[in-house]
Design a protein around this motif. Sequence first.
Motif, PDB file in Angstrom:
ATOM      1  N   ASP A  50     -29.912   6.542 -30.554  1.00 47.41           N
ATOM      2  CA  ASP A  50     -29.378   7.898 -30.637  1.00 47.41           C
ATOM      3  C   ASP A  50     -28.832   8.108 -32.040  1.00 47.41           C
ATOM      4  OD1 ASP A  50     -28.356  10.404 -30.162  1.00 47.41           O
ATOM      5  OD2 ASP A  50     -26.604   9.685 -29.080  1.00 47.41           O
ATOM      6  N   LEU A  51     -29.710   8.530 -32.947  1.00 48.91           N
ATOM      7  CA  LEU A  51     -29.351   8.661 -34.352  1.00 48.91           C
ATOM      8  C   LEU A  51     -29.340  10.132 -34.756  1.00 48.91           C
ATOM      9  CD1 LEU A  51     -31.639   5.799 -35.665  1.00 48.91           C
ATOM     10  CD2 LEU A  51     -29.186   5.676 -35.240  1.00 48.91           C
ATOM     11  N   ASP A  52     -28.315  10.514 -35.488  1.00 51.89           N
ATOM     12  CA  ASP A  52     -28.182  11.883 -35.988  1.00 51.89           C
ATOM     13  C   ASP A  52     -28.127  11.836 -37.512  1.00 51.89           C
ATOM     14  OD1 ASP A  52     -27.735  13.184 -33.341  1.00 51.89           O
ATOM     15  OD2 ASP A  52     -25.924  11.948 -33.368  1.00 51.89           O
ATOM     16  N   TYR A  53     -28.859  12.743 -38.134  1.00 56.97           N
ATOM     17  CA  TYR A  53     -28.911  12.803 -39.594  1.00 56.97           C
ATOM     18  C   TYR A  53     -28.504  14.183 -40.070  1.00 56.97           C
ATOM     19  CZ  TYR A  53     -31.988   8.747 -38.963  1.00 56.97           C
ATOM     20  OH  TYR A  53     -32.515   7.542 -38.604  1.00 56.97           O
ATOM     21  N   ALA A  54     -27.818  14.220 -41.205  1.00 59.56           N
ATOM     22  CA  ALA A  54     -27.574  15.467 -41.928  1.00 59.56           C
ATOM     23  C   ALA A  54     -28.444  15.400 -43.181  1.00 59.56           C
ATOM     24  CB  ALA A  54     -26.106  15.591 -42.294  1.00 59.56           C
ATOM     25  N   VAL A  55     -29.051  16.514 -43.539  1.00 63.30           N
ATOM     26  CA  VAL A  55     -30.008  16.545 -44.649  1.00 63.30           C
ATOM     27  C   VAL A  55     -29.589  17.610 -45.656  1.00 63.30           C
ATOM     28  CG1 VAL A  55     -32.428  16.958 -45.262  1.00 63.30           C
ATOM     29  CG2 VAL A  55     -31.871  15.835 -43.099  1.00 63.30           C
ATOM     30  N   SER A  56     -29.674  17.269 -46.947  1.00 61.87           N
ATOM     31  CA  SER A  56     -29.477  18.278 -47.991  1.00 61.87           C
ATOM     32  C   SER A  56     -30.639  18.186 -48.972  1.00 61.87           C
ATOM     33  CB  SER A  56     -28.135  18.076 -48.710  1.00 61.87           C
ATOM     34  OG  SER A  56     -28.156  16.895 -49.460  1.00 61.87           O
ATOM     35  N   GLY A  57     -30.905  19.281 -49.651  1.00 61.86           N
ATOM     36  CA  GLY A  57     -32.007  19.317 -50.604  1.00 61.86           C
ATOM     37  C   GLY A  57     -33.322  19.703 -49.951  1.00 61.86           C
ATOM     38  N   GLY A  58     -33.289  20.200 -48.747  1.00 60.24           N
ATOM     39  CA  GLY A  58     -34.473  20.603 -48.001  1.00 60.24           C
ATOM     40  C   GLY A  58     -34.070  20.809 -46.556  1.00 60.24           C
ATOM     41  N   THR A  59     -35.058  21.021 -45.696  1.00 61.09           N
ATOM     42  CA  THR A  59     -34.728  21.252 -44.291  1.00 61.09           C
ATOM     43  C   THR A  59     -34.905  19.978 -43.479  1.00 61.09           C
ATOM     44  OG1 THR A  59     -36.947  21.889 -43.580  1.00 61.09           O
ATOM     45  CG2 THR A  59     -35.544  23.642 -44.476  1.00 61.09           C
ATOM     46  N   ALA A  60     -34.082  19.849 -42.463  1.00 62.90           N
ATOM     47  CA  ALA A  60     -34.196  18.711 -41.550  1.00 62.90           C
ATOM     48  C   ALA A  60     -35.542  18.755 -40.829  1.00 62.90           C
ATOM     49  CB  ALA A  60     -33.043  18.723 -40.548  1.00 62.90           C
ATOM     50  N   PHE A  61     -36.024  19.960 -40.543  1.00 59.16           N
ATOM     51  CA  PHE A  61     -37.298  20.098 -39.849  1.00 59.16           C
ATOM     52  C   PHE A  61     -38.452  19.529 -40.682  1.00 59.16           C
ATOM     53  CE2 PHE A  61     -41.091  22.516 -38.583  1.00 59.16           C
ATOM     54  CZ  PHE A  61     -41.143  22.154 -37.242  1.00 59.16           C
ATOM     55  N   ASP A  62     -38.479  19.840 -41.970  1.00 56.64           N
ATOM     56  CA  ASP A  62     -39.528  19.308 -42.846  1.00 56.64           C
ATOM     57  C   ASP A  62     -39.459  17.787 -42.944  1.00 56.64           C
ATOM     58  OD1 ASP A  62     -40.586  21.798 -43.345  1.00 56.64           O
ATOM     59  OD2 ASP A  62     -39.473  22.083 -45.222  1.00 56.64           O
ATOM     60  N   LEU A  63     -38.249  17.253 -43.029  1.00 53.30           N
ATOM     61  CA  LEU A  63     -38.085  15.806 -43.070  1.00 53.30           C
ATOM     62  C   LEU A  63     -38.541  15.178 -41.761  1.00 53.30           C
ATOM     63  CD1 LEU A  63     -37.140  13.257 -44.539  1.00 53.30           C
ATOM     64  CD2 LEU A  63     -34.841  13.707 -43.632  1.00 53.30           C
ATOM     65  N   ALA A  64     -38.194  15.775 -40.645  1.00 48.77           N
ATOM     66  CA  ALA A  64     -38.591  15.247 -39.339  1.00 48.77           C
ATOM     67  C   ALA A  64     -40.109  15.258 -39.189  1.00 48.77           C
ATOM     68  CB  ALA A  64     -37.945  16.066 -38.223  1.00 48.77           C
ATOM     69  N   LYS A  65     -40.766  16.328 -39.649  1.00 51.56           N
ATOM     70  CA  LYS A  65     -42.233  16.384 -39.596  1.00 51.56           C
ATOM     71  C   LYS A  65     -42.845  15.269 -40.424  1.00 51.56           C
ATOM     72  CE  LYS A  65     -43.368  20.503 -40.844  1.00 51.56           C
ATOM     73  NZ  LYS A  65     -43.979  21.793 -41.132  1.00 51.56           N
ATOM     74  N   ALA A  66     -42.305  15.020 -41.600  1.00 57.62           N
ATOM     75  CA  ALA A  66     -42.833  13.973 -42.465  1.00 57.62           C
ATOM     76  C   ALA A  66     -42.620  12.589 -41.857  1.00 57.62           C
ATOM     77  CB  ALA A  66     -42.179  14.049 -43.852  1.00 57.62           C
ATOM     78  N   VAL A  67     -41.475  12.364 -41.238  1.00 60.52           N
ATOM     79  CA  VAL A  67     -41.216  11.073 -40.578  1.00 60.52           C
ATOM     80  C   VAL A  67     -42.146  10.898 -39.393  1.00 60.52           C
ATOM     81  CG1 VAL A  67     -39.494   9.757 -39.267  1.00 60.52           C
ATOM     82  CG2 VAL A  67     -38.810  10.938 -41.356  1.00 60.52           C
ATOM     83  N   ALA A  68     -42.344  11.938 -38.600  1.00 61.83           N
ATOM     84  CA  ALA A  68     -43.213  11.863 -37.435  1.00 61.83           C
ATOM     85  C   ALA A  68     -44.668  11.601 -37.840  1.00 61.83           C
ATOM     86  CB  ALA A  68     -43.113  13.139 -36.615  1.00 61.83           C
ATOM     87  N   ALA A  69     -45.068  12.127 -38.985  1.00 59.68           N
ATOM     88  CA  ALA A  69     -46.453  11.967 -39.436  1.00 59.68           C
ATOM     89  C   ALA A  69     -46.726  10.556 -39.957  1.00 59.68           C
ATOM     90  CB  ALA A  69     -46.759  12.979 -40.529  1.00 59.68           C
ATOM     91  N   LYS A  70     -45.693   9.826 -40.284  1.00 64.09           N
ATOM     92  CA  LYS A  70     -45.878   8.489 -40.860  1.00 64.09           C
ATOM     93  C   LYS A  70     -46.162   7.456 -39.803  1.00 64.09           C
ATOM     94  CE  LYS A  70     -44.039   5.077 -43.902  1.00 64.09           C
ATOM     95  NZ  LYS A  70     -43.054   4.617 -44.768  1.00 64.09           N
TER      96      LYS A  70
END
Length: 79
Positions: free
Chosen positions: A59-79
Amino acid sequence: MSEAMAKFPEDTHPLKHDLNLNVLAIARQKCQHVYLVGGYVRDAFLRKMHNSAKVNAKDLDYAVSGGTAFDLAKAVAAK
């Protein structure tokens, strides 16, 4: 390593989890900053103070700056 990271309990250290390492690597590629927040961090430190049960590393929660969390999540899921 920051002072706070150095105080993290060894067996629950965030950099021992492949998912966190992947998130950090992808965020770095995207020039984003990512922070581990929430219950995982709280529980790890409480466990250290009270020698209590193992922390739930699923159960991990992340805060993201410098872009959107959604874009980061998509990139992680694609890897």
